[in-house]
Design a protein around this motif. Structure first.
Motif, PDB file in Angstrom:
ATOM      1  N   LEU A  53       0.342   2.024   1.619  1.00 37.97           N
ATOM      2  CA  LEU A  53       1.509   2.433   0.845  1.00 37.97           C
ATOM      3  C   LEU A  53       1.875   1.408  -0.222  1.00 37.97           C
ATOM      4  O   LEU A  53       2.555   1.741  -1.199  1.00 37.97           O
ATOM      5  CB  LEU A  53       2.698   2.678   1.775  1.00 37.97           C
ATOM      6  CG  LEU A  53       2.554   3.907   2.684  1.00 37.97           C
ATOM      7  CD1 LEU A  53       3.658   3.932   3.728  1.00 37.97           C
ATOM      8  CD2 LEU A  53       2.568   5.192   1.868  1.00 37.97           C
ATOM      9  N   ALA A  54       1.408   0.176  -0.050  1.00 42.12           N
ATOM     10  CA  ALA A  54       1.668  -0.851  -1.066  1.00 42.12           C
ATOM     11  C   ALA A  54       1.050  -0.450  -2.399  1.00 42.12           C
ATOM     12  O   ALA A  54       1.582  -0.775  -3.467  1.00 42.12           O
ATOM     13  CB  ALA A  54       1.133  -2.202  -0.605  1.00 42.12           C
ATOM     14  N   ALA A  55      -0.051   0.268  -2.341  1.00 40.30           N
ATOM     15  CA  ALA A  55      -0.698   0.729  -3.579  1.00 40.30           C
ATOM     16  C   ALA A  55       0.166   1.738  -4.326  1.00 40.30           C
ATOM     17  O   ALA A  55       0.000   1.940  -5.529  1.00 40.30           O
ATOM     18  CB  ALA A  55      -2.050   1.356  -3.248  1.00 40.30           C
ATOM     19  N   GLU A  56       1.119   2.353  -3.595  1.00 43.02           N
ATOM     20  CA  GLU A  56       2.037   3.311  -4.208  1.00 43.02           C
ATOM     21  C   GLU A  56       3.368   2.660  -4.565  1.00 43.02           C
ATOM     22  O   GLU A  56       4.307   3.351  -4.976  1.00 43.02           O
ATOM     23  CB  GLU A  56       2.283   4.481  -3.252  1.00 43.02           C
ATOM     24  CG  GLU A  56       1.018   5.189  -2.792  1.00 43.02           C
ATOM     25  CD  GLU A  56       0.272   5.825  -3.936  1.00 43.02           C
ATOM     26  OE1 GLU A  56       0.935   6.313  -4.873  1.00 43.02           O
ATOM     27  OE2 GLU A  56      -0.984   5.826  -3.907  1.00 43.02           O
ATOM     28  N   GLY A  57       3.455   1.346  -4.382  1.00 46.21           N
ATOM     29  CA  GLY A  57       4.666   0.629  -4.753  1.00 46.21           C
ATOM     30  C   GLY A  57       5.587   0.269  -3.610  1.00 46.21           C
ATOM     31  O   GLY A  57       6.653  -0.325  -3.826  1.00 46.21           O
ATOM     32  N   PHE A  58       5.210   0.601  -2.384  1.00 48.74           N
ATOM     33  CA  PHE A  58       6.058   0.277  -1.233  1.00 48.74           C
ATOM     34  C   PHE A  58       5.979  -1.213  -0.925  1.00 48.74           C
ATOM     35  O   PHE A  58       4.888  -1.782  -0.833  1.00 48.74           O
ATOM     36  CB  PHE A  58       5.609   1.084  -0.010  1.00 48.74           C
ATOM     37  CG  PHE A  58       6.380   0.796   1.242  1.00 48.74           C
ATOM     38  CD1 PHE A  58       7.709   1.155   1.341  1.00 48.74           C
ATOM     39  CD2 PHE A  58       5.772   0.168   2.313  1.00 48.74           C
ATOM     40  CE1 PHE A  58       8.434   0.900   2.500  1.00 48.74           C
ATOM     41  CE2 PHE A  58       6.473  -0.090   3.477  1.00 48.74           C
ATOM     42  CZ  PHE A  58       7.806   0.274   3.570  1.00 48.74           C
ATOM     43  N   GLU A  59       7.137  -1.852  -0.750  1.00 47.46           N
ATOM     44  CA  GLU A  59       7.180  -3.285  -0.499  1.00 47.46           C
ATOM     45  C   GLU A  59       7.880  -3.635   0.810  1.00 47.46           C
ATOM     46  O   GLU A  59       8.097  -4.805   1.102  1.00 47.46           O
ATOM     47  CB  GLU A  59       7.891  -3.993  -1.659  1.00 47.46           C
ATOM     48  CG  GLU A  59       7.188  -3.833  -3.009  1.00 47.46           C
ATOM     49  CD  GLU A  59       7.929  -4.528  -4.131  1.00 47.46           C
ATOM     50  OE1 GLU A  59       9.072  -4.997  -3.902  1.00 47.46           O
ATOM     51  OE2 GLU A  59       7.368  -4.613  -5.242  1.00 47.46           O
ATOM     52  N   GLY A  60       8.247  -2.643   1.584  1.00 49.71           N
ATOM     53  CA  GLY A  60       9.009  -2.893   2.799  1.00 49.71           C
ATOM     54  C   GLY A  60       8.142  -3.119   4.026  1.00 49.71           C
ATOM     55  O   GLY A  60       6.922  -3.275   3.943  1.00 49.71           O
ATOM     56  N   GLY A  61       8.805  -3.127   5.167  1.00 47.89           N
ATOM     57  CA  GLY A  61       8.119  -3.262   6.443  1.00 47.89           C
ATOM     58  C   GLY A  61       7.886  -1.903   7.077  1.00 47.89           C
ATOM     59  O   GLY A  61       8.533  -0.909   6.723  1.00 47.89           O
ATOM     60  N   VAL A  62       6.949  -1.857   8.013  1.00 47.41           N
ATOM     61  CA  VAL A  62       6.615  -0.615   8.717  1.00 47.41           C
ATOM     62  C   VAL A  62       6.757  -0.843  10.215  1.00 47.41           C
ATOM     63  O   VAL A  62       6.310  -1.872  10.744  1.00 47.41           O
ATOM     64  CB  VAL A  62       5.181  -0.145   8.396  1.00 47.41           C
ATOM     65  CG1 VAL A  62       4.798   1.063   9.250  1.00 47.41           C
ATOM     66  CG2 VAL A  62       5.043   0.191   6.918  1.00 47.41           C
TER      67      VAL A  62
END
Length: 251
Positions: free
Chosen positions: A134-143
């Motif tokens: 999801l980081a590739a889609e701009g997500f920077e949070g935790g999972v």
């Protein structure tokens, strides 16, 4: 802080790209993404049929002591466990990744690909993989990979964390001071469990069909961090007591 259920995720099947399915529907401008362990298990093909399990003598012995227990199901629990803590009146098991739960977390509902759905084998690794994708889609949070679990001494279930990535498991307040100036000596807050329980309120149960939730506005704060969520045998005094518990003598 806001918690939003992620609607529109289709039924997940083995081999599906779970990150893509979530990424299409979720608001990725979130601080934390909570994902139900059931969809992680489905995507990785953790289905099983009871016919594939040949009950051992131990499984048959345990099943004989539990009302309406299927010895094949008990054998599945044994095979998915590192240790059986309690055999009667229900099976309490330790999973290989450290979680302690009834029946090793094996689910007999919402398992369209088999008789039962097993927990993901390595929830922490799955959380990290989802976060990386999801980081590739701009997500920077935790999972956080979540599950629901019963609670000792209380009725009902609540969400708990099985695996996490991109945020610490706990806030460690030890060494900080309260409002009266007293130093805290034991306070460690299980943040990932609290976030999982909060997310479960909007994800729902049964046929809700919302296996993910985003959390917005969460801040860990300026505290020490800890990733120690599962107690080990040496510090888990309840687990030690259960190891010597004689059910028959209590009847």
């Amino acid at each position: 802080m806001q918690i939003r259920a992620v609607d529109g995720i289709p039924e997940i099947r083995p081999g599906d790209d779970l990150a893509a399915a979530i990424g299409r529907e979720a608001d990725l401008d979130a601080d934390v993404l909570c994902v139900a362990s059931t969809v992680v298990a489905k995507a990785t093909g953790r289905y099983a049929d009871l016919a594939d399990y040949e009950p051992s003598d131990r499984a048959r012995s345990i099943a004989d002591r539990i009302d309406r227990a299927d010895p094949r199901f008990i054998e599945a629990v044994i095979q998915e466990s590192e240790e059986i803590v309690l055999e009667d009146p229900f099976v309490l098991a330790v999973t290989p990744f450290g979680h302690v739960g009834v029946n090793a977390g094996i689910d007999r509902s919402n398992a369209p690909g088999g008789d039962i759905l097993l927990l993901p084998e390595a929830p922490g690794e799955h959380a990290a993989a989802l976060r990386d994708s999801l980081a590739a889609e701009g997500f920077e949070g935790g999972v956080i990979v979540t599950d629901t679990s019963g609670r000792p001494f209380r009725a009902g279930q609540r969400g708990v964390a099985l695996g996490w990535a991109g945020l610490p498991a706990c806030r460690d307040y030890r060494g900080e001071h309260d409002r009266e100036g007293h130093e805290l000596e034991a306070t460690v807050e299980a943040v990932v469990d609290e976030l999982s329980a909060a997310a479960n309120l909007v994800m729902g149960e049964a046929d809700a069909g919302r296996p993910a939730a985003t959390i917005h506005g969460f801040e860990f704060g300026d505290h020490d961090e800890s990733d120690r969520l599962f107690r080990d045998r040496e510090t888990d005094f309840v687990r030690q007591a259960l190891a010597t518990f004689d059910v028959d003598s209590q009847r």
